[in-house]
Structure formats: structure tokens, C-alpha cells
Design a protein around this motif. Structure first.
Motif, PDB file in Angstrom:
ATOM      1  N   ASN A   1       8.966   4.175 -13.561  1.00  0.00           N
ATOM      2  CA  ASN A   1       9.316   5.540 -14.259  1.00  0.00           C
ATOM      3  C   ASN A   1       7.890   6.353 -14.315  1.00  0.00           C
ATOM      4  OD1 ASN A   1      11.980   4.745 -14.194  1.00  0.00           O
ATOM      5  ND2 ASN A   1      12.003   4.050 -15.961  1.00  0.00           N
ATOM      6  N   LYS A   2       6.773   5.930 -13.926  1.00  0.00           N
ATOM      7  CA  LYS A   2       5.632   6.585 -13.986  1.00  0.00           C
ATOM      8  C   LYS A   2       5.552   7.742 -12.817  1.00  0.00           C
ATOM      9  CE  LYS A   2       0.743   6.472 -14.403  1.00  0.00           C
ATOM     10  NZ  LYS A   2      -0.505   5.798 -14.571  1.00  0.00           N
TER      11      LYS A   2
ATOM     12  N   ASN B   1       9.630   5.149   7.714  1.00  0.00           N
ATOM     13  CA  ASN B   1      10.292   3.749   8.162  1.00  0.00           C
ATOM     14  C   ASN B   1      11.522   4.018   9.210  1.00  0.00           C
ATOM     15  OD1 ASN B   1      12.346   4.507   6.439  1.00  0.00           O
ATOM     16  ND2 ASN B   1      11.720   2.679   5.026  1.00  0.00           N
ATOM     17  N   THR B   2      12.037   3.116   9.770  1.00  0.00           N
ATOM     18  CA  THR B   2      13.372   3.529  10.627  1.00  0.00           C
ATOM     19  C   THR B   2      14.522   3.980   9.770  1.00  0.00           C
ATOM     20  OG1 THR B   2      13.843   1.237  10.407  1.00  0.00           O
ATOM     21  CG2 THR B   2      12.591   1.882  12.623  1.00  0.00           C
ATOM     22  N   ASP B   3      14.435   3.869   8.457  1.00  0.00           N
ATOM     23  CA  ASP B   3      15.473   4.694   7.846  1.00  0.00           C
ATOM     24  C   ASP B   3      15.195   6.240   7.348  1.00  0.00           C
ATOM     25  OD1 ASP B   3      17.435   2.383   7.908  1.00  0.00           O
ATOM     26  OD2 ASP B   3      16.303   1.654   6.036  1.00  0.00           O
ATOM     27  N   PHE B   4      14.114   6.478   8.123  1.00  0.00           N
ATOM     28  CA  PHE B   4      13.613   7.979   7.812  1.00  0.00           C
ATOM     29  C   PHE B   4      13.319   8.130   6.294  1.00  0.00           C
ATOM     30  CE2 PHE B   4      14.605  12.644   7.337  1.00  0.00           C
ATOM     31  CZ  PHE B   4      13.249  13.246   7.953  1.00  0.00           C
ATOM     32  N   GLN B   5      12.760   6.928   5.645  1.00  0.00           N
ATOM     33  CA  GLN B   5      12.186   7.474   4.486  1.00  0.00           C
ATOM     34  C   GLN B   5      10.316   7.351   4.758  1.00  0.00           C
ATOM     35  OE1 GLN B   5      13.405   3.514   2.962  1.00  0.00           O
ATOM     36  NE2 GLN B   5      15.091   4.589   1.755  1.00  0.00           N
ATOM     37  N   GLY B   6       9.777   8.216   3.814  1.00  0.00           N
ATOM     38  CA  GLY B   6       8.542   8.351   3.847  1.00  0.00           C
ATOM     39  C   GLY B   6       7.875   7.020   3.277  1.00  0.00           C
ATOM     40  N   ILE B   7       6.544   6.377   3.941  1.00  0.00           N
ATOM     41  CA  ILE B   7       5.957   5.586   3.511  1.00  0.00           C
ATOM     42  C   ILE B   7       4.718   5.905   2.815  1.00  0.00           C
ATOM     43  CG2 ILE B   7       4.711   3.118   3.985  1.00  0.00           C
ATOM     44  CD1 ILE B   7       6.682   3.113   6.457  1.00  0.00           C
ATOM     45  N   ALA B   8       4.337   5.452   1.682  1.00  0.00           N
ATOM     46  CA  ALA B   8       3.038   5.744   0.943  1.00  0.00           C
ATOM     47  C   ALA B   8       2.615   4.520   0.061  1.00  0.00           C
ATOM     48  CB  ALA B   8       3.308   7.081  -0.154  1.00  0.00           C
ATOM     49  N   PHE B   9       1.468   4.594  -0.275  1.00  0.00           N
ATOM     50  CA  PHE B   9       0.671   3.363  -1.119  1.00  0.00           C
ATOM     51  C   PHE B   9       0.397   3.912  -2.525  1.00  0.00           C
ATOM     52  CE2 PHE B   9       0.746   1.512   3.039  1.00  0.00           C
ATOM     53  CZ  PHE B   9       0.958   0.212   2.930  1.00  0.00           C
ATOM     54  N   ILE B  10       0.933   3.218  -3.427  1.00  0.00           N
ATOM     55  CA  ILE B  10       0.523   3.483  -4.750  1.00  0.00           C
ATOM     56  C   ILE B  10      -0.068   2.320  -5.449  1.00  0.00           C
ATOM     57  CG2 ILE B  10       1.276   4.290  -7.134  1.00  0.00           C
ATOM     58  CD1 ILE B  10       3.436   5.938  -5.797  1.00  0.00           C
ATOM     59  N   ASP B  11      -1.261   1.983  -5.904  1.00  0.00           N
ATOM     60  CA  ASP B  11      -1.993   0.803  -6.430  1.00  0.00           C
ATOM     61  C   ASP B  11      -1.608  -0.386  -5.354  1.00  0.00           C
ATOM     62  OD1 ASP B  11      -2.493   2.294  -8.509  1.00  0.00           O
ATOM     63  OD2 ASP B  11      -1.069   1.198  -9.964  1.00  0.00           O
TER      64      ASP B  11
ATOM     65  N   VAL C   1       4.874  11.741  -7.187  1.00  0.00           N
ATOM     66  CA  VAL C   1       5.997  10.866  -7.091  1.00  0.00           C
ATOM     67  C   VAL C   1       6.302  10.012  -8.002  1.00  0.00           C
ATOM     68  CG1 VAL C   1       6.475   8.847  -5.584  1.00  0.00           C
ATOM     69  CG2 VAL C   1       5.582  10.674  -4.514  1.00  0.00           C
ATOM     70  N   LYS C   2       7.597   9.810  -8.597  1.00  0.00           N
ATOM     71  CA  LYS C   2       7.747   8.984  -9.687  1.00  0.00           C
ATOM     72  C   LYS C   2       8.419   7.626  -8.982  1.00  0.00           C
ATOM     73  CE  LYS C   2      11.390   8.832 -13.269  1.00  0.00           C
ATOM     74  NZ  LYS C   2      12.674   9.419 -13.987  1.00  0.00           N
ATOM     75  N   VAL C   3       7.915   6.657  -9.559  1.00  0.00           N
ATOM     76  CA  VAL C   3       8.384   5.169  -9.196  1.00  0.00           C
ATOM     77  C   VAL C   3       9.630   4.817  -9.845  1.00  0.00           C
ATOM     78  CG1 VAL C   3       7.782   2.871  -9.181  1.00  0.00           C
ATOM     79  CG2 VAL C   3       6.115   4.370  -8.813  1.00  0.00           C
ATOM     80  N   THR C   4      10.630   4.733  -8.917  1.00  0.00           N
ATOM     81  CA  THR C   4      12.084   4.496  -9.473  1.00  0.00           C
ATOM     82  C   THR C   4      12.494   2.916  -9.487  1.00  0.00           C
ATOM     83  OG1 THR C   4      12.647   4.956  -7.316  1.00  0.00           O
ATOM     84  CG2 THR C   4      12.969   6.710  -8.760  1.00  0.00           C
ATOM     85  N   THR C   5      11.993   2.279  -8.572  1.00  0.00           N
ATOM     86  CA  THR C   5      12.216   0.694  -8.385  1.00  0.00           C
ATOM     87  C   THR C   5      10.937   0.061  -7.977  1.00  0.00           C
ATOM     88  OG1 THR C   5      14.369   1.344  -7.488  1.00  0.00           O
ATOM     89  CG2 THR C   5      13.776  -0.741  -6.992  1.00  0.00           C
ATOM     90  N   ILE C   6      10.797  -1.191  -8.715  1.00  0.00           N
ATOM     91  CA  ILE C   6       9.605  -1.921  -8.211  1.00  0.00           C
ATOM     92  C   ILE C   6      10.190  -3.281  -7.703  1.00  0.00           C
ATOM     93  CG2 ILE C   6       7.246  -2.993  -8.646  1.00  0.00           C
ATOM     94  CD1 ILE C   6       6.911  -0.943 -11.008  1.00  0.00           C
ATOM     95  N   LYS C   7       9.768  -3.837  -6.384  1.00  0.00           N
ATOM     96  CA  LYS C   7      10.444  -5.054  -5.763  1.00  0.00           C
ATOM     97  C   LYS C   7       9.023  -6.085  -5.667  1.00  0.00           C
ATOM     98  CE  LYS C   7      15.059  -4.314  -5.077  1.00  0.00           C
ATOM     99  NZ  LYS C   7      15.933  -4.667  -5.846  1.00  0.00           N
TER     100      LYS C   7
ATOM    101  N   PHE D   1       7.787  -4.368  -2.209  1.00  0.00           N
ATOM    102  CA  PHE D   1       7.699  -2.985  -1.918  1.00  0.00           C
ATOM    103  C   PHE D   1       8.272  -2.134  -3.148  1.00  0.00           C
ATOM    104  CE2 PHE D   1      11.971  -4.157  -0.490  1.00  0.00           C
ATOM    105  CZ  PHE D   1      12.817  -3.071  -0.952  1.00  0.00           C
ATOM    106  N   ALA D   2       7.899  -0.961  -3.441  1.00  0.00           N
ATOM    107  CA  ALA D   2       8.465  -0.378  -4.284  1.00  0.00           C
ATOM    108  C   ALA D   2       9.422   1.084  -3.750  1.00  0.00           C
ATOM    109  CB  ALA D   2       7.598   0.461  -5.194  1.00  0.00           C
ATOM    110  N   LYS D   3      10.171   1.719  -4.639  1.00  0.00           N
ATOM    111  CA  LYS D   3      10.944   2.983  -4.197  1.00  0.00           C
ATOM    112  C   LYS D   3      10.384   4.009  -4.952  1.00  0.00           C
ATOM    113  CE  LYS D   3      14.781   1.030  -2.109  1.00  0.00           C
ATOM    114  NZ  LYS D   3      16.194   0.845  -2.019  1.00  0.00           N
ATOM    115  N   GLY D   4      10.401   5.534  -4.640  1.00  0.00           N
ATOM    116  CA  GLY D   4       9.883   6.380  -5.461  1.00  0.00           C
ATOM    117  C   GLY D   4      10.860   7.920  -4.812  1.00  0.00           C
TER     118      GLY D   4
END
Ligand SMILES: C[S@@+](CC[C@H](N)C(=O)[O-])C[C@H]1O[C@@H](n2cnc3c(N)ncnc32)[C@H](O)[C@@H]1O
Length: 456
Positions: free
Chosen positions: A4-5, A16-26, A43-49, A52-55
Motif C-alpha cells: 500500500n505504499k 508481459n504477455t498479459d499486457f501489464q507493464g513491468i517495473a522494478f521496485i526495491d 505506483v502504489k503496491v497492491t499485492t506482494i508475492k 513478484f508484486a502488483k501495483g
């Protein structure tokens, strides 16, 4: 990385092949919707696995030129899903489709080089769909029946105010159909409250013959006054030629159920493609972008050329469009499809076009191929499977029949590559893959590829 930060000035480096942008945070890979290469955003981080993460983008700092000249619509793509490429101008959509298809091919098979042609543009980039369905719901605030789509990834219905994909004729007829349903106070289903009634409406349109089919979908066949609605629609709108009631009590899966009742007008509408007429029954598959389909079929006809010794088998033939178009240039054309109504229409389509050398079989292609005995020296196979592709057993048996040519038409690059790999292992090589934009504004792409036995 913190959940959520919002992180400042994040740069998108790839898609990626699903048309999501790829970025690196930390140093962690983050997938972000609606974020294009070279764009910068907070970019707000919404999921952390673990891997990978999602934002999500909060504020754009730098936008991609690919967005310049894109469609500006009242209800943007993020609303309903499907139109993922709507935020790009059309040239960029074509480039991105090719890039993502190449990427998919690499992920599926690292060891083979797949060469793709540039994506062939669609003659129409909006309002190209000749078939579309809307959910129906009763809006208690305005006290009227409305047409909606589900909000992306949810079961929440939102009124459709603009539809950039449906043919203009469908867009124009929708309010008239809604008005009629409202006038007769037709009961609308409410799943939550277990109320039975209408739940959706599907339209099919033939631009060449100016004929519309309307299919109401209901949870029960007991819909009071629906026959009256249907008869009035046909009487008052000269383009509406056929109205059905489809019964589908299920809440999931395909929109149409098995039971179809003709309420008014004719059983089928007709369309013209490359000079032939085709009857399209309510339940049959028919390509949604007719002018682009004509280009694909013409390409297939050109590959086959005139070959009076050849038997062509059109696997997954639908209503026999390609089978009947090809028949005049070959010895015999055989079409196979699992849907009986489609095969009945295919046979009728042969008759109305005076084709005497096409035959049709209603059967699973996997069963048909096990029993097929090759009689003519020259065999050409066309395969146009659903998104799931072919089975390994089908490919094995087809290659054993030693066809001179195999023409593979695919709506899913992932299964296409899996299947090409299987053909490859059985001694077939493929040429460059032609890509067609059958579905502008969406991520989907159609491919056509010619395979032949490796010459020793
Ligand atoms: C992508 S559509 C192609 C139709 C046709 N070639 C055309 O251009 O209109 C796929 C077709 O495969 C049929 N189908 C799906 N699975 C099948 C199977 N196992 N055996 C035979 N036909 C099948 C569907 O009914 C549908 O008509």
C-alpha cells in the motif's frame, strides 16, 4: 517493499504477455496495469508475492507517445475489461500485438525460431463486431430495464453507455429493444433474490444483407408477453428478421443454454462472404469481424490454389464457410464440426450456393480422424480449432495421413505454438506466420500458417 505504499517516479521497462507493464521496485518485479514501456509514474503496491508484486498507477509523470491518437471514450477500457488496447493508437496496437505474440512464442518454445509477419490491419477498427451480448438488469432507482456489462473482474453490472466494438446497427437497435421490454414490463431475473426472468440479450447482424437476429436469454421459458415483444420487434423494425428465446438456468459458463425457441421471424439470418451466401443459425459459430474474415479466407484460398486432384478436409468447419468457398477449386471438400446445427447449416449453405462437391459430418474431429481412410492421393487439411487448440492424438493421426499441406488458423498464439511444435516433431515444417487483427482494441490476434512435410 511495503504493501500500500506509493513509490515515486517508477519507470516501466517492458510488457508481459498479459499486457501489464513491468517495473522494478526495491529489486522486485512489479506488474502494473495500464503502464507502457518508457512511461514514468507514481505506483502504489497492491499485492506482494514471493516472486513478484502488483501495483497500480497513481499519477503519471511521463506518458508514452503510443497513447496519442487513441480512442477517447466515456467509459474507458478499465471499466469492463476486454478492450485492453483501447488506450493505444491503432498503429501501436498492431506493433504491440506482434511483440506480445513473439514473446508468447518464445515462452512456449525456446528452441524454435518463429517468424511473424506484421499484423494485417482490420478494415474497421471500431464497431466491427457483428455479434455481441448485453446483460439485462432492472434499475430500481430509474425503475427501468437497462443493458449492462460486468465491471472488469467482478459480477457488478454497470450500464453500457457506449459500445465501441458492436456494429453501429446493434448500438442503434438496443434502445428500441429495451424500450419494448420496458413497455411490456417484462420480468428480469435477479439471481440474488432467486427471481426468474430475462437475463441477457444477444444480437447478430449481417451487414451485407441488412438482417438482425435478436436472442433473449432467460432463466426459464415462462416469460410472460415475450412472444408479443418479439412479434412487435419484427413488425416495427424491418431489419429484425429473427427473434429467439434461449433458456439458460446456469449462472456460469457460456451465455447460451441448449434450448432455443423461435419466437418470431425466420430460423436463420444470412450473410454474404466472398460472393457466397451463408445461412447463420442462432447457435452456430460465425466469425465476428466479417470484412477481416474475408481477407483470411482469401489467403487460405490462395494457398490452396486450383488443385482438382486434392481432397480438402476443413476440420472445425462451423457453418461450412471455408469448405464451400474452397470446393469449386478442388476435387472434394469435407467439413467436420461437433455442433449439429452448424453442420445442418453447412449442408444448406452448399445447396444455396450450388456446391455439389462438399460433404459435411457432425462429429468430434478426434473421432472422425481415427476412422478416416485416405482415398485420394492428395490431401490438404485446414484446422481452425477453438482457443484450446488440437489434441496431441489428433495431430499424430493427421500427420500419419501424410497431407500435402496443413493450413492452421488460430485465435490463440499459445496453443498454436504448442501444436506447431508437435507438427514439427512429426516431420512438418512451417512457413512465416501471418497475423491478422480480427479484434481491434483487444489483445486477441488471429494467425494463419502453412505447414508442409520436410523434404528429404
Ligand atoms: C474457431 S471456430 C471455426 C469455425 C469455422 N472454421 C469458421 O471460420 O467459421 C471453431 C469451431 O470448432 C468447433 N469445434 C469445437 N470443438 C470441436 C471438436 N472437438 N470437434 C469438431 N468441432 C469442434 C466449434 O463448434 C466451432 O464451430
Amino acid at each position: 517493499m511495503e504493501l500500500n505504499k506509493t513509490y515515486q517516479d517508477i519507470e516501466c521497462i517492458d510488457l508481459n504477455t498479459d499486457f501489464q507493464g513491468i517495473a522494478f521496485i526495491d529489486n522486485k518485479k512489479v506488474f502494473i496495469e495500464n503502464f507502457l514501456p518508457d512511461e514514468i509514474a507514481d505506483v502504489k503496491v497492491t499485492t506482494i508475492k514471493s516472486k513478484f508484486a502488483k501495483g497500480e498507477v497513481k499519477t503519471f509523470k511521463q506518458k508514452s507517445p503510443m497513447r496519442e491518437g487513441s480512442l477517447q471514450s466515456e467509459q474507458p477500457y478499465a471499466y469492463f475489461g476486454g478492450c485492453d488496447l483501447q488506450t493505444l493508437n491503432y498503429d501501436s496496437q498492431l506493433k504491440i500485438k506482434k511483440q506480445l505474440t513473439e514473446k508468447t512464442a518464445k515462452l512456449q518454445d525456446r528452441n524454435t525460431q518463429y517468424v511473424f509477419d506484421a499484423v494485417e490491419a482490420s478494415p474497421k477498427q471500431t464497431h466491427y463486431r457483428n455479434k455481441i451480448h448485453y446483460q439485462l438488469y432492472f434499475d430500481p432507482f430509474d425503475a427501468v430495464i437497462k443493458a449492462g456489462f460486468f465491471l472488469k473482474g467482478t459480477k457488478k453490472l454497470v450500464e453500457v453507455k457506449e459500445n465501441i466494438l458492436a456494429d453501429e446497427k446493434i448500438v442503434k437497435i438496443l434502445p428500441k429493444v429495451l424500450l419494448k421490454l420496458n413497455e411490456h414490463q417484462i420480468k428480469i431475473a435477479n439471481i440474488k433474490e432467486q427471481v426468474q426472468g430475462l437475463k441477457a440479450v444477444m444480437f447478430r447482424w449481417s451487414e451485407t444483407k441488412k438482417q438482425m437476429m435478436v436472442i433473449f436469454v432467460a432463466t426459464t421459458k415462462n416469460i410472460k408477453k415475450i412472444e408479443r415483444v418479439a412479434k412487435e420487434l419484427v413488425r416495427e423494425n424491418n431489419v429484425i428478421k429473427s427473434v429467439y428465446l434461449n433458456i439458460n438456468g446456469k449462472n456460469q459458463g457460456s451465455i447460451l443454454g441448449r434450448q432455443m425457441l423461435l419466437l418470431a421471424g425466420k430460423e436463420a439470418i444470412q450473410d454474404e462472404l466472398l460472393g457466397m451466401n451463408f445461412n447463420i443459425p442462432a447457435t452456430a459459430f460465425y466469425q465476428v469481424n466479417a470484412p477481416q474474415t474475408a481477407k483470411i479466407y482469401q489467403h487460405v484460398l490462395d494457398i490452396i490454389a486450383a488443385d482438382k486432384k486434392a481432397t480438402v478436409i476443413d476440420f472445425y468447419c462451423g457453418i461450412g464457410t471455408m469448405t464451400n468457398l474452397i470446393a469449386p477449386q478442388v476435387h472434394k471438400a469435407i467439413g467436420i464440426d461437433i455442433v449439429e446445427e452448424s453442420i445442418n447449416a453447412a449442408k444448406q449453405n452448399a445447396i444455396i450456393n450450388n456446391i455439389a462437391n462438399s460433404e459435411f459430418v457432425a462429429e468430434d474431429v478426434n473421432t472422425f480422424i481415427q476412422e478416416y481412410k485416405k482415398v485420394d492421393a492428395s490431401l490438404i487439411a485446414i484446422i481452425d480449432p477453438p482457443r484450446s487448440g488440437c489434441t496431441p492424438e489428433f495431430i499424430e493421426k493427421l500427420t500419419e495421413l501424410n497431407p500435402d499441406k496443413v493450413i492452421y488458423i488460430s485465435c490463440n498464439p499459445k496453443t498454436l505454438i504448442t501444436d506447431l511444435k508437435a507438427f514439427n516433431e512429426r516431420g512438418f515444417e512451417h512457413e512465416e506466420i501471418k497475423l491478422y487483427d480480427m479484434f481491434p482494441q483487444t489483445l486477441h490476434v488471429e494467425s494463419v500458417v502453412l505447414l508442409s512435410r520436410v523434404q528429404k
